[in-house]
Design an enzyme around this catalytic site. Structure first.
Site, PDB file in Angstrom:
ATOM      1  N   GLU A  76     104.630  75.449  71.915  1.00  0.00           N
ATOM      2  CA  GLU A  76     104.512  76.416  73.535  1.00  0.00           C
ATOM      3  C   GLU A  76     103.057  77.184  73.253  1.00  0.00           C
ATOM      4  OE1 GLU A  76     107.268  78.408  75.270  1.00  0.00           O
ATOM      5  OE2 GLU A  76     108.852  77.048  74.618  1.00  0.00           O
TER       6      GLU A  76
ATOM      7  N   HIS B   1     106.848  78.912  77.996  1.00  0.00           N
ATOM      8  CA  HIS B   1     105.306  78.585  78.260  1.00  0.00           C
ATOM      9  C   HIS B   1     105.175  77.117  78.648  1.00  0.00           C
ATOM     10  CE1 HIS B   1     105.728  81.966  75.582  1.00  0.00           C
ATOM     11  NE2 HIS B   1     104.627  82.494  75.959  1.00  0.00           N
TER      12      HIS B   1
ATOM     13  N   LYS C 294     110.322  86.476  80.379  1.00  0.00           N
ATOM     14  CA  LYS C 294     108.929  86.134  80.398  1.00  0.00           C
ATOM     15  C   LYS C 294     108.796  84.596  80.587  1.00  0.00           C
ATOM     16  CE  LYS C 294     104.650  85.918  77.562  1.00  0.00           C
ATOM     17  NZ  LYS C 294     104.070  85.828  76.321  1.00  0.00           N
TER      18      LYS C 294
END
Length: 259
Positions: free
Chosen positions: A86, A143, A170
């Protein structure tokens, strides 16, 4: 949005909070960065453990975490081992990643823990449950350094974080066009209105996505990352500049007069 309160910092209330990463590689550099944080407009300090030269030695990581806790005083400390998958600096097998995070939350030295969504559902749930037992709040993260996934896929990932028990959701993605940035901002707004008990943190990376790091108060992103020196992600603005822009937006967002 119901805020998550960590050491009197209310994430999800008022201005987006500023998180400043420490990305030094040596113990000396990490501690110097921590001491410098007293002069920086940072609400939360993130230790990016994957940058640390001894990151794969748990005892040294725990020692360093304790030193950071002492150096930071009442500043909330976010512990993040970003895996190479990530965008991080080091690869770590799932079992070792889980064991490291268990050891750190059991140390009592951290306030927040970043757990990567794609680690696997069972491992993520175990880590979240252990963190909560130790009164540590969890940011579940995902991510994509190559693209901005379709809207429904981004919403699905964040809903999965919520279902697994994360406190804060997130998502960071890479834009290939201005429309990608708009898509991310739309997802941010939708999730911030839907997941009212879970503060949302989103960013569109690189220079093209900079606006997403600044407009959190407008679209519902509760936390933004600002750099001091070396950046931990593409497009990350300087912490001082970031604080100034967030203050301007906050001050004017309460002015509802029409001109």
């Amino acid at each position: 949005m119901k805020p998550v309160v960590v050491r009197n910092v209310a994430i999800g209330q008022g201005k987006p909070k500023i998180c400043v990463p420490i990305v030094a590689t040596t113990a000396e550099g990490i501690l110097q960065a921590a001491r410098n944080m007293t002069e920086i407009p940072a609400d939360i300090i993130e230790w990016r453990v994957d940058w640390y030269e001894d990151a794969l030695q748990t005892e040294k990581v725990l020692w360093m975490t304790g030193c950071l806790r002492e150096a930071l005083g009442e500043k909330p400390l976010l512990f993040t081992f970003r895996t190479a998958r990530e965008g991080g600096e080091k690869a770590l097998p799932v079992e070792a990643y889980e064991a490291l995070n268990f050891a750190v939350v059991q140390s009592g030295c951290v306030d927040l823990l970043d757990i990567e969504l794609l680690t696997g559902d069972e491992a993520v749930v175990r880590m979240i449950e252990e963190a909560h037992r130790r009164q540590v709040r969890v940011i579940c993260s995902n991510h994509d350094f190559f693209k901005t996934p379709p809207r429904e896929e981004m919403l699905g990932r964040m809903r999965k974080m919520q279902q697994l028990g994360a406190d804060i959701l997130k998502l960071a993605v890479m834009p290939q066009s201005k429309r990608d940035v708009l898509t991310l901002l739309g997802v941010t707004l939708e999730m911030s209105e839907e997941a009212v008990a879970h503060p949302v943190v989103t960013m569109s990376m690189a220079s093209l996505g900079l606006i997403s790091r600044l407009a959190g108060e407008t679209f519902g992103s509760a936390l933004t990352y600002g750099a001091v020196g070396q950046r931990s992600a593409p497009g990350q603005p300087g912490a001082r500049e970031l604080a100034e822009v967030l203050e301007v937006i906050h001050r004017n967002s309460s002015d509802r007069s029409v001109h």
